[in-house]
Write an enzyme that holds these catalytic residues in place. Structure first.
Site, PDB file in Angstrom:
ATOM      1  N   THR A 146      11.719  -6.632  -4.323  1.00  9.92           N
ATOM      2  CA  THR A 146      11.584  -5.671  -5.417  1.00  9.92           C
ATOM      3  C   THR A 146      10.355  -4.791  -5.231  1.00  9.92           C
ATOM      4  O   THR A 146       9.231  -5.282  -5.083  1.00  9.92           O
ATOM      5  CB  THR A 146      11.472  -6.430  -6.753  1.00  9.92           C
ATOM      6  OG1 THR A 146      12.618  -7.266  -6.906  1.00  9.92           O
ATOM      7  CG2 THR A 146      11.364  -5.475  -7.931  1.00  9.92           C
ATOM      8  N   GLU A 147      10.569  -3.471  -5.241  1.00  6.85           N
ATOM      9  CA  GLU A 147       9.494  -2.481  -5.153  1.00  6.85           C
ATOM     10  C   GLU A 147       8.578  -2.708  -3.945  1.00  6.85           C
ATOM     11  O   GLU A 147       7.390  -2.397  -3.987  1.00  6.85           O
ATOM     12  CB  GLU A 147       8.672  -2.480  -6.447  1.00  6.85           C
ATOM     13  CG  GLU A 147       9.510  -2.254  -7.703  1.00  6.85           C
ATOM     14  CD  GLU A 147      10.205  -0.902  -7.747  1.00  6.85           C
ATOM     15  OE1 GLU A 147       9.670   0.066  -7.178  1.00  6.85           O
ATOM     16  OE2 GLU A 147      11.299  -0.811  -8.350  1.00  6.85           O
ATOM     17  N   LEU A 148       9.158  -3.235  -2.877  1.00  2.00           N
ATOM     18  CA  LEU A 148       8.429  -3.542  -1.636  1.00  2.00           C
ATOM     19  C   LEU A 148       7.255  -4.503  -1.857  1.00  2.00           C
ATOM     20  O   LEU A 148       6.286  -4.500  -1.089  1.00  2.00           O
ATOM     21  CB  LEU A 148       7.936  -2.271  -0.932  1.00  2.00           C
ATOM     22  CG  LEU A 148       8.989  -1.285  -0.431  1.00  2.00           C
ATOM     23  CD1 LEU A 148       8.343  -0.236   0.476  1.00  2.00           C
ATOM     24  CD2 LEU A 148      10.128  -1.962   0.301  1.00  2.00           C
TER      25      LEU A 148
END
Length: 401
Positions: A146-148
């Site tokens: 998630t979101e890097l």
């Protein structure tokens, strides 16, 4: 091997409906079905359908020399099935070409990696099964959290799940003097390759493309090719990672963003030494130059590239802790609706809406939020969560009886 790796995040959360204090104990449906359908249909017309058609055209035009990768969150996949089957079909056609890679992630785009290894693993495996079901048995080889969001510890969990590589941000405070244009490996699991986003070139497309005050406006393919040709010869991989909604939603069609992408493959293939590769091809074809040490989690959000977009104030921390206090009880309850709500309440967007940052980061949060203020987001979420907690505890008591 000198190559460009395009990766697009595709995600839509299930947004909460206005949920009042007086609804607690009375109304167990939390989701704004009307808003969620309207959003995905709007973005489908502006982004998903035209951009998918363009990518399919480019893949065929260049005989597979142009390649991209996606991660499609489970909440996005659920909404495509419910509200946009035409969008799902267009993604299936792209994957069927054999030149589009799908990455794995947590099903509900959650922050579970920061709280519970068990829940993180469950959501990753659930997402993997969903991808396999919708895309003709497809099995992802590369992971994108998630979101890097990434750290050494998260990388170790990803490696234990059998992935060849993981994507994250090329954060300056982690890299120091190093370049993001190399392949690195996890500090504890050297077999896990780490691909780092080139945030300067990625954000030139994703954020600055239509900014007329930007010194390099307008961004043309010729200008972009000049920049990548200036990259030192020994630097082999340029990772361009961005939200898919960049195309047509964040950067409207009128800005020329579609035409930029239409002409970019030819410019790269004809006027540079670069090719296009998917993340798994990069992981398989490029050796890691060294380990990358990330002791504290990083992300691709905001100036700090840390976790403060989601866990940066007391409201966010309170909501996050209260939610995961229920994990043990939830896992004991065999109720499809409770399991669904448990997953959707974990989606990171709910915490993102509670962010109280100011200046440029604050304006970005406001753009994505359906609430007037972060405090409204917190109150609405906590009301829904309070009802969820009551339901879970009641079910748990019934099981004991």
């Amino acid at each position: 091997m000198r190559t460009i790796c395009f990766y697009f995040q595709v995600h839509q959360p299930f947004r909460l409906k206005p949920y009042r204090f007086f609804d607690i104990g009375e109304d167990h449906h939390y989701w704004d079905d009307f808003l969620n359908r309207n959003v995905i249909r709007k973005v489908a017309q502006k982004c998903y359908l035209p951009m998918n058609a363009l990518l399919l055209e480019l893949i065929h035009k260049y005989n597979g020399k142009f390649k991209v990768a996606f991660s499609l969150s489970g909440t996005f996949l659920d909404q495509m099935e419910a509200y946009a089957p035409d969008v799902l079909e267009s993604f299936q056609k792209l994957v069927a070409t054999g030149h589009v890679e799908l990455l794995n992630e947590t099903y509900t785009h959650s922050l579970a990696a920061l709280k519970s290894k068990e829940e993180f693993t469950r959501l990753v495996k659930k997402h993997q099964e969903k991808i396999k079901d919708l895309f003709n048995g497809y099995t992802p080889k590369v992971f994108r959290n998630t979101e890097l969001i990434y750290s050494d510890q998260i990388g170790t969990m990803v490696a234990e799940l059998g992935y060849a590589a993981v994507l994250t941000e090329g954060a300056k405070h982690i890299l120091g003097w190093k370049s993001p244009n190399y392949v690195y490996s996890n500090a504890g699991e050297p077999k896990l390759k780490v691909l780092l986003k080139n945030f300067l070139l990625s954000d030139d497309i994703a954020f600055r493309f239509s900014n007329k005050t930007w010194a390099d406006y307008p961004l043309t393919t010729d200008k972009f090719i000049t920049w990548i040709n200036a990259i030192p010869k020994e630097e082999q991989v340029v990772n361009l990672f961005m939200d898919y909604e960049t195309f047509g939603e964040h950067q409207w069609a009128e800005t020329g963003i579609f035409e930029f992408m239409r002409h970019l493959p030819k410019a790269v293939l004809d006027h540079s030494s670069f090719t296009f590769s998917t993340p798994s091809e990069v992981a398989a074809g490029v050796e890691a130059v060294s380990k990358i040490h990330v002791p504290v989690p990083i992300s691709w959000a905001d100036e700090e590239r840390d976790l403060t977009a989601w866990l940066g104030n007391d409201m966010q921390d309170e909501a996050f802790d209260r939610l995961y206090e229920m994990e043990k009880l939830v896992k004991e309850i065999d109720d499809p609706e409770i399991q669904r709500d448990w997953g959707y309440l974990q989606t990171s967007d709910h915490f993102y809406y509670m962010c109280t940052k100011f200046f440029s980061d604050g304006s970005v949060h406001e753009y994505f939020s359906p609430y007037d203020t972060p405090y409204d987001a917190f109150i609405n979420y906590m009301n829904a969560l309070s009802d969820f907690i009551l339901r879970v505890r009641q079910k748990a008591e019934e099981l004991k009886a």
